[in-house]
Design a protein around this motif. Structure first.
Motif, PDB file in Angstrom:
ATOM      1  N   VAL A 265       2.904  51.544  56.049  1.00 24.27           N
ATOM      2  CA  VAL A 265       3.251  50.126  55.946  1.00 24.27           C
ATOM      3  C   VAL A 265       4.748  49.894  56.103  1.00 24.27           C
ATOM      4  O   VAL A 265       5.210  48.756  56.056  1.00 24.27           O
ATOM      5  CB  VAL A 265       2.781  49.532  54.605  1.00 24.27           C
ATOM      6  CG1 VAL A 265       1.303  49.751  54.412  1.00 24.27           C
ATOM      7  CG2 VAL A 265       3.564  50.113  53.439  1.00 24.27           C
ATOM      8  N   THR A 266       5.512  50.963  56.284  1.00 22.29           N
ATOM      9  CA  THR A 266       6.958  50.826  56.423  1.00 22.29           C
ATOM     10  C   THR A 266       7.449  51.890  57.400  1.00 22.29           C
ATOM     11  O   THR A 266       6.648  52.479  58.122  1.00 22.29           O
ATOM     12  CB  THR A 266       7.656  50.928  55.052  1.00 22.29           C
ATOM     13  OG1 THR A 266       9.051  50.676  55.198  1.00 22.29           O
ATOM     14  CG2 THR A 266       7.444  52.285  54.412  1.00 22.29           C
ATOM     15  N   SER A 267       8.746  52.138  57.433  1.00 16.38           N
ATOM     16  CA  SER A 267       9.275  53.044  58.446  1.00 16.38           C
ATOM     17  C   SER A 267       8.946  54.489  58.115  1.00 16.38           C
ATOM     18  O   SER A 267       8.776  54.870  56.950  1.00 16.38           O
ATOM     19  CB  SER A 267      10.797  52.873  58.566  1.00 16.38           C
ATOM     20  OG  SER A 267      11.432  53.211  57.354  1.00 16.38           O
ATOM     21  N   SER A 268       8.872  55.308  59.159  1.00 20.43           N
ATOM     22  CA  SER A 268       8.511  56.714  58.987  1.00 20.43           C
ATOM     23  C   SER A 268       9.514  57.445  58.105  1.00 20.43           C
ATOM     24  O   SER A 268       9.143  58.359  57.354  1.00 20.43           O
ATOM     25  CB  SER A 268       8.427  57.398  60.354  1.00 20.43           C
ATOM     26  OG  SER A 268       9.667  57.303  61.046  1.00 20.43           O
ATOM     27  N   GLU A 269      10.773  57.050  58.154  1.00 20.38           N
ATOM     28  CA  GLU A 269      11.789  57.743  57.357  1.00 20.38           C
ATOM     29  C   GLU A 269      11.589  57.520  55.859  1.00 20.38           C
ATOM     30  O   GLU A 269      12.096  58.288  55.036  1.00 20.38           O
ATOM     31  CB  GLU A 269      13.191  57.286  57.761  1.00 20.38           C
ATOM     32  CG  GLU A 269      13.434  55.804  57.553  1.00 20.38           C
ATOM     33  CD  GLU A 269      14.682  55.315  58.256  1.00 20.38           C
ATOM     34  OE1 GLU A 269      15.086  54.174  57.980  1.00 20.38           O
ATOM     35  OE2 GLU A 269      15.232  56.046  59.087  1.00 20.38           O
ATOM     36  N   ASP A 270      10.854  56.476  55.501  1.00 18.38           N
ATOM     37  CA  ASP A 270      10.589  56.198  54.096  1.00 18.38           C
ATOM     38  C   ASP A 270       9.316  56.878  53.603  1.00 18.38           C
ATOM     39  O   ASP A 270       9.263  57.389  52.480  1.00 18.38           O
ATOM     40  CB  ASP A 270      10.474  54.690  53.849  1.00 18.38           C
ATOM     41  CG  ASP A 270      11.786  53.961  54.068  1.00 18.38           C
ATOM     42  OD1 ASP A 270      12.833  54.536  53.735  1.00 18.38           O
ATOM     43  OD2 ASP A 270      11.771  52.832  54.582  1.00 18.38           O
ATOM     44  N   GLU A 271       8.263  56.869  54.406  1.00 20.09           N
ATOM     45  CA  GLU A 271       6.949  57.305  53.937  1.00 20.09           C
ATOM     46  C   GLU A 271       6.581  58.739  54.318  1.00 20.09           C
ATOM     47  O   GLU A 271       5.787  59.368  53.622  1.00 20.09           O
ATOM     48  CB  GLU A 271       5.849  56.372  54.485  1.00 20.09           C
ATOM     49  CG  GLU A 271       5.886  54.954  53.926  1.00 20.09           C
ATOM     50  CD  GLU A 271       5.248  54.827  52.544  1.00 20.09           C
ATOM     51  OE1 GLU A 271       4.735  55.836  52.032  1.00 20.09           O
ATOM     52  OE2 GLU A 271       5.269  53.725  51.995  1.00 20.09           O
ATOM     53  N   LEU A 272       7.137  59.243  55.425  1.00 21.45           N
ATOM     54  CA  LEU A 272       6.648  60.511  55.976  1.00 21.45           C
ATOM     55  C   LEU A 272       7.791  61.496  56.189  1.00 21.45           C
ATOM     56  O   LEU A 272       8.816  61.149  56.777  1.00 21.45           O
ATOM     57  CB  LEU A 272       5.950  60.273  57.313  1.00 21.45           C
ATOM     58  CG  LEU A 272       4.831  59.230  57.340  1.00 21.45           C
ATOM     59  CD1 LEU A 272       4.320  59.056  58.760  1.00 21.45           C
ATOM     60  CD2 LEU A 272       3.695  59.614  56.400  1.00 21.45           C
ATOM     61  N   GLU A 273       7.590  62.722  55.746  1.00 23.21           N
ATOM     62  CA  GLU A 273       8.573  63.781  55.973  1.00 23.21           C
ATOM     63  C   GLU A 273       8.189  64.536  57.248  1.00 23.21           C
ATOM     64  O   GLU A 273       7.824  65.719  57.215  1.00 23.21           O
ATOM     65  CB  GLU A 273       8.609  64.719  54.776  1.00 23.21           C
ATOM     66  CG  GLU A 273       9.792  65.680  54.787  1.00 23.21           C
ATOM     67  CD  GLU A 273       9.758  66.673  53.650  1.00 23.21           C
ATOM     68  OE1 GLU A 273      10.833  66.963  53.101  1.00 23.21           O
ATOM     69  OE2 GLU A 273       8.656  67.161  53.309  1.00 23.21           O
ATOM     70  N   LEU A 274       8.293  63.857  58.366  1.00 22.88           N
ATOM     71  CA  LEU A 274       7.885  64.468  59.633  1.00 22.88           C
ATOM     72  C   LEU A 274       8.778  65.642  60.012  1.00 22.88           C
ATOM     73  O   LEU A 274       8.331  66.581  60.676  1.00 22.88           O
ATOM     74  CB  LEU A 274       7.895  63.413  60.744  1.00 22.88           C
ATOM     75  CG  LEU A 274       6.779  62.368  60.675  1.00 22.88           C
ATOM     76  CD1 LEU A 274       7.026  61.261  61.689  1.00 22.88           C
ATOM     77  CD2 LEU A 274       5.416  63.013  60.897  1.00 22.88           C
ATOM     78  N   ASP A 275      10.047  65.601  59.581  1.00 15.46           N
ATOM     79  CA  ASP A 275      10.941  66.724  59.880  1.00 15.46           C
ATOM     80  C   ASP A 275      10.497  67.998  59.176  1.00 15.46           C
ATOM     81  O   ASP A 275      10.896  69.098  59.577  1.00 15.46           O
ATOM     82  CB  ASP A 275      12.373  66.385  59.452  1.00 15.46           C
ATOM     83  CG  ASP A 275      13.008  65.326  60.342  1.00 15.46           C
ATOM     84  OD1 ASP A 275      12.472  65.095  61.439  1.00 15.46           O
ATOM     85  OD2 ASP A 275      14.020  64.736  59.926  1.00 15.46           O
ATOM     86  N   GLY A 276       9.691  67.850  58.136  1.00 12.28           N
ATOM     87  CA  GLY A 276       9.226  69.017  57.403  1.00 12.28           C
ATOM     88  C   GLY A 276       7.921  69.592  57.922  1.00 12.28           C
ATOM     89  O   GLY A 276       7.385  70.542  57.342  1.00 12.28           O
TER      90      GLY A 276
END
Length: 373
Positions: free
Chosen positions: A273-284
């Motif tokens: 519901v918000t930006s990926s940098e807030d909800e998801l640790e995709l870099d991990g």
């Protein structure tokens, strides 16, 4: 937006601005989603304050709206990096409002990392921040000692209609993307991570569509609320992730860590519901995952023996379809304007604050005169 609708919106914000014009107008910087109807709100901010710059959220910019605003007000590029570095943040503010009393209007806690430095080193004075979102509220509230007042509208009752409708739009967009790939919601168990106002709205609509919904929230009070409303509540978060065919992240903070993604069921969809940098640790995400386009705004992540789908690159999925919540958003925007007057008085102590209840009542009464027809 039709000409008559724009005229009504301008008239509404004109009345709100007259109600909340401070005795002395401060300077301001405005972070905002630059959607098609937003210029009316921006003009209202410029009426209440000396608006020095608009910083549009980068993934929600309507080109026509930006062109309209740039005729009178600078639009600067916004990024987390701009305010994560204290020196960069102070330098930026000096270029826009040196020596002035300034109100910072925020969506998502952008100013939070450098707020102390801005208050200490800026040549003018930071009167405070008005924050619009739950994730931004959390970013400011996590500081044990704030350097200035922060007026949050994130938990205001005037925001309840917006949050409910945003939840509905998230489900609409997620379902639309799935149908675009030939998949449907029914028969696919869903996990909603976060049972605040947005998460509860998402869960209710999914349930109404015949989806088996499980809820997880770190707050035991919210888990009890979910259970009382008839939802399954995950006791084991990892197990719930492994079983879900659709994961909707609505925490306003970090919902999925890097190590969570390999646990996703094969073919699971993930949306936020918000930006990926807030909800998801995709870099991990562990090494070895390859990315591939897999339909409109759907990315397939795959490695040997495992794959899952990410909607809209992990950013707010509802922005793919306009993210409109109708005129209810104007209630929240009016409360932001009221927050400008609250801060302009200069009498609040550092810390978290709300707009007074009488101001909210006045906003609701004015809004009803224009939009309850």
């Amino acid at each position: 937006m039709e000409t008559s609708e724009r005229a009504r919106l301008d008239t509404y914000f004109g009345k709100i601005a007259r109600q909340f014009t401070p005795a002395e107008r401060p300077a301001s910087l405005l972070v905002t989603h630059l959607l098609p109807e937003r210029p009316s709100f921006v003009r209202a901010v410029a009426t209440l304050s000396e608006l020095r710059a608009v910083l549009p959220k980068p993934k929600s910019i309507d080109t026509s709206a930006r062109r309209e605003i740039e005729q009178t007000i600078p639009c600067d590029e916004l990024s987390r990096d701009l305010f994560n570095d204290e020196d960069t943040a102070v330098t930026y503010l000096e270029t826009r409002a040196a020596g002035e009393d300034v109100v910072l209007l925020d969506v998502g806690g952008y100013f939070a990392p450098s707020l102390s430095a801005l208050c200490d080193r800026f040549s003018g004075r930071i009167l405070g921040v008005v924050e619009d979102t739950e994730n931004g509220h959390q970013r400011y509230a996590e500081y044990a000692k704030l350097s200035c007042p922060v007026v949050s509208v994130a938990r205001s009752p005037l925001k309840d209609p917006e949050d409910f409708l945003v939840g509905q739009s998230v489900v609409f967009s997620a379902e639309a993307l799935m149908r675009g790939r030939g998949d449907i919601l029914p028969g696919r168990p869903a996990l909603v991570i976060g049972f605040g106002k947005l998460g509860s709205s998402i869960a209710r609509l999914l349930h109404a569509k015949g989806v088996q919904v499980t809820v997880y929230d770190i707050d035991p009070v919210r888990r009890a609320q979910a259970l009382s409303q008839g939802f399954a509540v995950a006791q084991d978060r990892d197990r719930a992730i492994r079983r879900a065919g659709l994961v909707l992240c609505a925490t306003g903070a970090l919902a999925l860590r890097g190590e969570d993604f390999p646990q996703l069921r094969n073919g699971a969809y993930v949306a936020t519901v918000t930006s990926s940098e807030d909800e998801l640790e995709l870099d991990g995400l562990p090494d070895g995952y390859a990315r591939a386009h897999s339909g409109d705004s759907v990315t397939r992540y795959s490695t040997t023996g495992h794959y899952f789908y990410l909607m809209n690159n992990g950013n707010a999925v509802n922005f793919l379809h306009g993210a409109s919540v109708g005129p209810f958003i104007f209630l929240v925007q009016a409360e932001i304007l009221a927050g400008v007057r609250v801060l302009a008085r200069g009498d609040l102590d550092p810390g978290m604050h709300e707009v007074p209840a009488e101001d909210r009542a006045a906003i609701a009464a004015t809004w009803l005169n224009y939009y309850n027809r």
